[in-house]
Write a protein that holds these residues in place. Structure first.
Motif, PDB file in Angstrom:
ATOM      1  N   VAL A 265     -13.083   2.244   4.366  1.00 48.63           N
ATOM      2  CA  VAL A 265     -12.251   3.365   3.943  1.00 48.63           C
ATOM      3  C   VAL A 265     -11.171   3.644   4.988  1.00 48.63           C
ATOM      4  O   VAL A 265     -10.046   4.039   4.651  1.00 48.63           O
ATOM      5  N   ALA A 266     -11.485   3.392   6.272  1.00 48.15           N
ATOM      6  CA  ALA A 266     -10.475   3.559   7.331  1.00 48.15           C
ATOM      7  C   ALA A 266      -9.367   2.515   7.187  1.00 48.15           C
ATOM      8  O   ALA A 266      -8.186   2.816   7.397  1.00 48.15           O
ATOM      9  N   ASP A 267      -9.732   1.276   6.820  1.00 47.19           N
ATOM     10  CA  ASP A 267      -8.729   0.236   6.564  1.00 47.19           C
ATOM     11  C   ASP A 267      -7.847   0.645   5.390  1.00 47.19           C
ATOM     12  O   ASP A 267      -6.623   0.485   5.427  1.00 47.19           O
ATOM     13  N   PHE A 268      -8.488   1.154   4.345  1.00 46.59           N
ATOM     14  CA  PHE A 268      -7.757   1.600   3.162  1.00 46.59           C
ATOM     15  C   PHE A 268      -6.732   2.659   3.544  1.00 46.59           C
ATOM     16  O   PHE A 268      -5.572   2.608   3.134  1.00 46.59           O
ATOM     17  N   GLN A 269      -7.165   3.620   4.342  1.00 49.49           N
ATOM     18  CA  GLN A 269      -6.268   4.689   4.780  1.00 49.49           C
ATOM     19  C   GLN A 269      -5.057   4.120   5.518  1.00 49.49           C
ATOM     20  O   GLN A 269      -3.914   4.495   5.242  1.00 49.49           O
ATOM     21  N   THR A 270      -5.312   3.184   6.429  1.00 48.84           N
ATOM     22  CA  THR A 270      -4.233   2.586   7.221  1.00 48.84           C
ATOM     23  C   THR A 270      -3.235   1.859   6.329  1.00 48.84           C
ATOM     24  O   THR A 270      -2.013   2.009   6.473  1.00 48.84           O
ATOM     25  N   TYR A 271      -3.750   1.055   5.399  1.00 45.67           N
ATOM     26  CA  TYR A 271      -2.883   0.304   4.490  1.00 45.67           C
ATOM     27  C   TYR A 271      -2.052   1.252   3.611  1.00 45.67           C
ATOM     28  O   TYR A 271      -0.840   1.066   3.468  1.00 45.67           O
ATOM     29  N   VAL A 272      -2.719   2.224   2.996  1.00 46.60           N
ATOM     30  CA  VAL A 272      -2.008   3.124   2.077  1.00 46.60           C
ATOM     31  C   VAL A 272      -0.915   3.891   2.818  1.00 46.60           C
ATOM     32  O   VAL A 272       0.219   4.007   2.329  1.00 46.60           O
ATOM     33  N   GLN A 273      -1.232   4.402   3.989  1.00 48.83           N
ATOM     34  CA  GLN A 273      -0.235   5.171   4.733  1.00 48.83           C
ATOM     35  C   GLN A 273       0.934   4.290   5.165  1.00 48.83           C
ATOM     36  O   GLN A 273       2.078   4.734   5.197  1.00 48.83           O
ATOM     37  N   HIS A 274       0.631   3.017   5.480  1.00 51.61           N
ATOM     38  CA  HIS A 274       1.708   2.066   5.800  1.00 51.61           C
ATOM     39  C   HIS A 274       2.621   1.854   4.594  1.00 51.61           C
ATOM     40  O   HIS A 274       3.855   1.883   4.718  1.00 51.61           O
ATOM     41  N   TYR A 275       2.023   1.663   3.416  1.00 50.59           N
ATOM     42  CA  TYR A 275       2.825   1.399   2.224  1.00 50.59           C
ATOM     43  C   TYR A 275       3.580   2.642   1.756  1.00 50.59           C
ATOM     44  O   TYR A 275       4.693   2.529   1.226  1.00 50.59           O
ATOM     45  N   ILE A 276       3.005   3.821   1.944  1.00 51.97           N
ATOM     46  CA  ILE A 276       3.744   5.054   1.634  1.00 51.97           C
ATOM     47  C   ILE A 276       5.021   5.114   2.467  1.00 51.97           C
ATOM     48  O   ILE A 276       6.111   5.410   1.954  1.00 51.97           O
ATOM     49  N   LYS A 277       4.881   4.787   3.737  1.00 48.44           N
ATOM     50  CA  LYS A 277       6.036   4.800   4.647  1.00 48.44           C
ATOM     51  C   LYS A 277       7.071   3.750   4.228  1.00 48.44           C
ATOM     52  O   LYS A 277       8.288   4.013   4.204  1.00 48.44           O
ATOM     53  N   GLU A 278       6.575   2.563   3.860  1.00 48.14           N
ATOM     54  CA  GLU A 278       7.482   1.478   3.460  1.00 48.14           C
ATOM     55  C   GLU A 278       8.225   1.824   2.177  1.00 48.14           C
ATOM     56  O   GLU A 278       9.448   1.642   2.081  1.00 48.14           O
ATOM     57  N   ILE A 279       7.502   2.326   1.184  1.00 50.37           N
ATOM     58  CA  ILE A 279       8.130   2.687  -0.091  1.00 50.37           C
ATOM     59  C   ILE A 279       9.141   3.812   0.114  1.00 50.37           C
ATOM     60  O   ILE A 279      10.244   3.796  -0.442  1.00 50.37           O
ATOM     61  N   SER A 280       8.795   4.791   0.939  1.00 49.69           N
ATOM     62  CA  SER A 280       9.703   5.908   1.225  1.00 49.69           C
ATOM     63  C   SER A 280      10.988   5.417   1.890  1.00 49.69           C
ATOM     64  O   SER A 280      12.071   5.955   1.633  1.00 49.69           O
ATOM     65  N   SER A 281      10.846   4.374   2.723  1.00 57.69           N
ATOM     66  CA  SER A 281      12.029   3.834   3.407  1.00 57.69           C
ATOM     67  C   SER A 281      12.999   3.182   2.423  1.00 57.69           C
ATOM     68  O   SER A 281      14.177   3.006   2.734  1.00 57.69           O
ATOM     69  N   HIS A 282      12.498   2.800   1.238  1.00 58.10           N
ATOM     70  CA  HIS A 282      13.366   2.256   0.186  1.00 58.10           C
ATOM     71  C   HIS A 282      13.980   3.378  -0.658  1.00 58.10           C
ATOM     72  O   HIS A 282      14.651   3.090  -1.653  1.00 58.10           O
ATOM     73  N   HIS A 283      13.687   4.631  -0.285  1.00 57.71           N
ATOM     74  CA  HIS A 283      14.103   5.807  -1.067  1.00 57.71           C
ATOM     75  C   HIS A 283      13.491   5.773  -2.469  1.00 57.71           C
ATOM     76  O   HIS A 283      14.122   6.139  -3.460  1.00 57.71           O
ATOM     77  N   LYS A 284      12.228   5.320  -2.494  1.00 57.86           N
ATOM     78  CA  LYS A 284      11.458   5.278  -3.739  1.00 57.86           C
ATOM     79  C   LYS A 284      10.301   6.271  -3.639  1.00 57.86           C
ATOM     80  O   LYS A 284       9.919   6.694  -2.548  1.00 57.86           O
ATOM     81  N   LEU A 285       9.731   6.607  -4.792  1.00 59.42           N
ATOM     82  CA  LEU A 285       8.607   7.540  -4.848  1.00 59.42           C
ATOM     83  C   LEU A 285       7.291   6.759  -4.804  1.00 59.42           C
ATOM     84  O   LEU A 285       7.034   5.938  -5.693  1.00 59.42           O
ATOM     85  N   PRO A 286       6.430   7.004  -3.806  1.00 56.66           N
ATOM     86  CA  PRO A 286       5.139   6.304  -3.757  1.00 56.66           C
ATOM     87  C   PRO A 286       4.163   6.872  -4.795  1.00 56.66           C
ATOM     88  O   PRO A 286       4.001   8.087  -4.905  1.00 56.66           O
ATOM     89  N   ILE A 287       3.532   5.977  -5.535  1.00 59.99           N
ATOM     90  CA  ILE A 287       2.563   6.363  -6.574  1.00 59.99           C
ATOM     91  C   ILE A 287       1.278   5.580  -6.334  1.00 59.99           C
ATOM     92  O   ILE A 287       1.304   4.343  -6.329  1.00 59.99           O
ATOM     93  N   ILE A 288       0.170   6.277  -6.137  1.00 61.18           N
ATOM     94  CA  ILE A 288      -1.121   5.615  -5.965  1.00 61.18           C
ATOM     95  C   ILE A 288      -1.816   5.587  -7.319  1.00 61.18           C
ATOM     96  O   ILE A 288      -1.954   6.628  -7.976  1.00 61.18           O
ATOM     97  N   ALA A 289      -2.263   4.406  -7.732  1.00 58.64           N
ATOM     98  CA  ALA A 289      -2.906   4.255  -9.040  1.00 58.64           C
ATOM     99  C   ALA A 289      -4.389   3.997  -8.861  1.00 58.64           C
ATOM    100  O   ALA A 289      -4.793   2.964  -8.347  1.00 58.64           O
ATOM    101  N   GLY A 290      -5.192   4.972  -9.293  1.00 51.54           N
ATOM    102  CA  GLY A 290      -6.647   4.779  -9.311  1.00 51.54           C
ATOM    103  C   GLY A 290      -7.279   4.868  -7.935  1.00 51.54           C
ATOM    104  O   GLY A 290      -6.662   5.298  -6.969  1.00 51.54           O
TER     105      GLY A 290
END
Length: 311
Positions: free
Chosen positions: A74-99
């Motif tokens: 779950v700690a790995d999951f947290q790290t990955y998701v937070q990384h991708y939120i940051k990456e998607i935000s840098s594209h000026h896109k809205l991050p959406i987590i599915a499921g």
């Protein structure tokens, strides 16, 4: 200013994948898979990975990022998701987590400090020896005595999480439940949680039919491939959709029994998911049926437009 993140949650087979794509199309978003099993390469049918055509050109993250031999916490999951939120935000896109499971989504969105929990390698080794000598059931019963809430969430065969929960108690004197409850539920994001729910009989019928479709699509062969690679004791093979077939491969159970157990386990998991999100997180719920899903999705998109303006 906090980044807005949308999470589409709810029980398995309710329609979260499709809704997340619709939200991404409507609001210039990109999707992060919240399913901790979809990270494993090659485990496609049993984890219900989204097909290329279903993505409709929307980028998806957190799929096929680990080999089935690798652990994923779950700690790995947290790290990955937070990384991708940051990456998607840098594209000026809205991050959406599915499921995703309740604990994993909560951990990622509310920044639980998993890494701060002390580790004791000697104690871990001792508990692993106890697992070998006394068995998984005995270790799980020990956890039930000290932390019944956590024991109810962790399957006895999930050895890694049972050992981790016992290790936390032995090293800190606090149960994992106490540790989690003490953390302040404050998010570094502006989370909007959209929940899908469905009449239980309708949902269970949908789950049963989806399992039948997975079997028709080659699920048994997919599970056997990883079993033949000797992965039956690895985390990836302990997921629903794979572990149920191990007794069949070992001639201890018929294929029909394995399929029925998979359906049962999937229904139980759906119920646990729903209960977690109902009790733990602030979710805006929408009741849908297969026949009204598209109309309900349009309502959700309209509501989301108003929520995003307020953010």
């Amino acid at each position: 200013m906090k980044q807005t993140v949308i999470a589409v949650v709810g029980p398995t087979a309710v329609g979260k994948t499709k809704l997340s794509v619709e939200i991404a199309k409507a609001f210039n978003g990109e999707v992060i898979s919240g399913d901790s099993m979809q990270v494993f390469k090659g485990m496609d049918i049993g984890t219900a990975k989204i097909a290329s055509q279903e993505k409709q050109g929307i980028p998806h993250y957190m799929i096929d990022v680990k080999n089935p031999e690798e652990p994923f916490s779950v700690a790995d999951f947290q790290t990955y998701v937070q990384h991708y939120i940051k990456e998607i935000s840098s594209h000026h896109k809205l991050p959406i987590i599915a499921g995703g499971s309740g604990l994993y989504i909560q951990g990622a969105l509310y920044d639980y400090n998993f890494s701060a929990q002390p580790r004791d390698e000697a104690l871990t080794a001792k508990l692993e020896e106890e697992l070998k000598s006394e068995g998984a059931a005995s270790l799980h019963k020990h956890l039930e005595k000290i932390d019944p809430q956590q024991a109810a969430k962790i399957h006895p065969n999930n050895h890694r999480r049972v050992i981790r929960a016992l290790e936390i108690y032995e090293t800190t004197g606090k149960t994992m439940t106490e540790y989690q409850n003490e953390q302040v539920l404050e998010s570094p994001y502006n989370p909007i949680l959209i929940g899908l729910e469905m009449d239980r009989e309708l949902l269970y019928d949908r789950i049963n039919r989806r399992v039948d479709e997975m079997v028709q699509d080659g699920l048994v062969a997919e599970a056997e491939f990883f079993y033949q690679k000797g992965l039956e004791e690895y985390q990836s093979m302990k997921g629903i959709g794979y572990k149920e077939f191990i007794p069949y491969f070992e001639n201890r159970q018929s294929l029909e029994e394995s399929i029925n157990i998979l359906k049962r386990n999937s229904r139980r998991y759906a119920k646990r998911q729903y209960t977690w999100f109902r009790n733990k997180l602030n979710v805006v719920w929408y009741d849908i049926t297969p026949s009204t899903a598209e109309e309900r999705f349009r309502n959700i998109l309209g509501d989301l437009a108003g929520m995003l303006k307020k953010k």
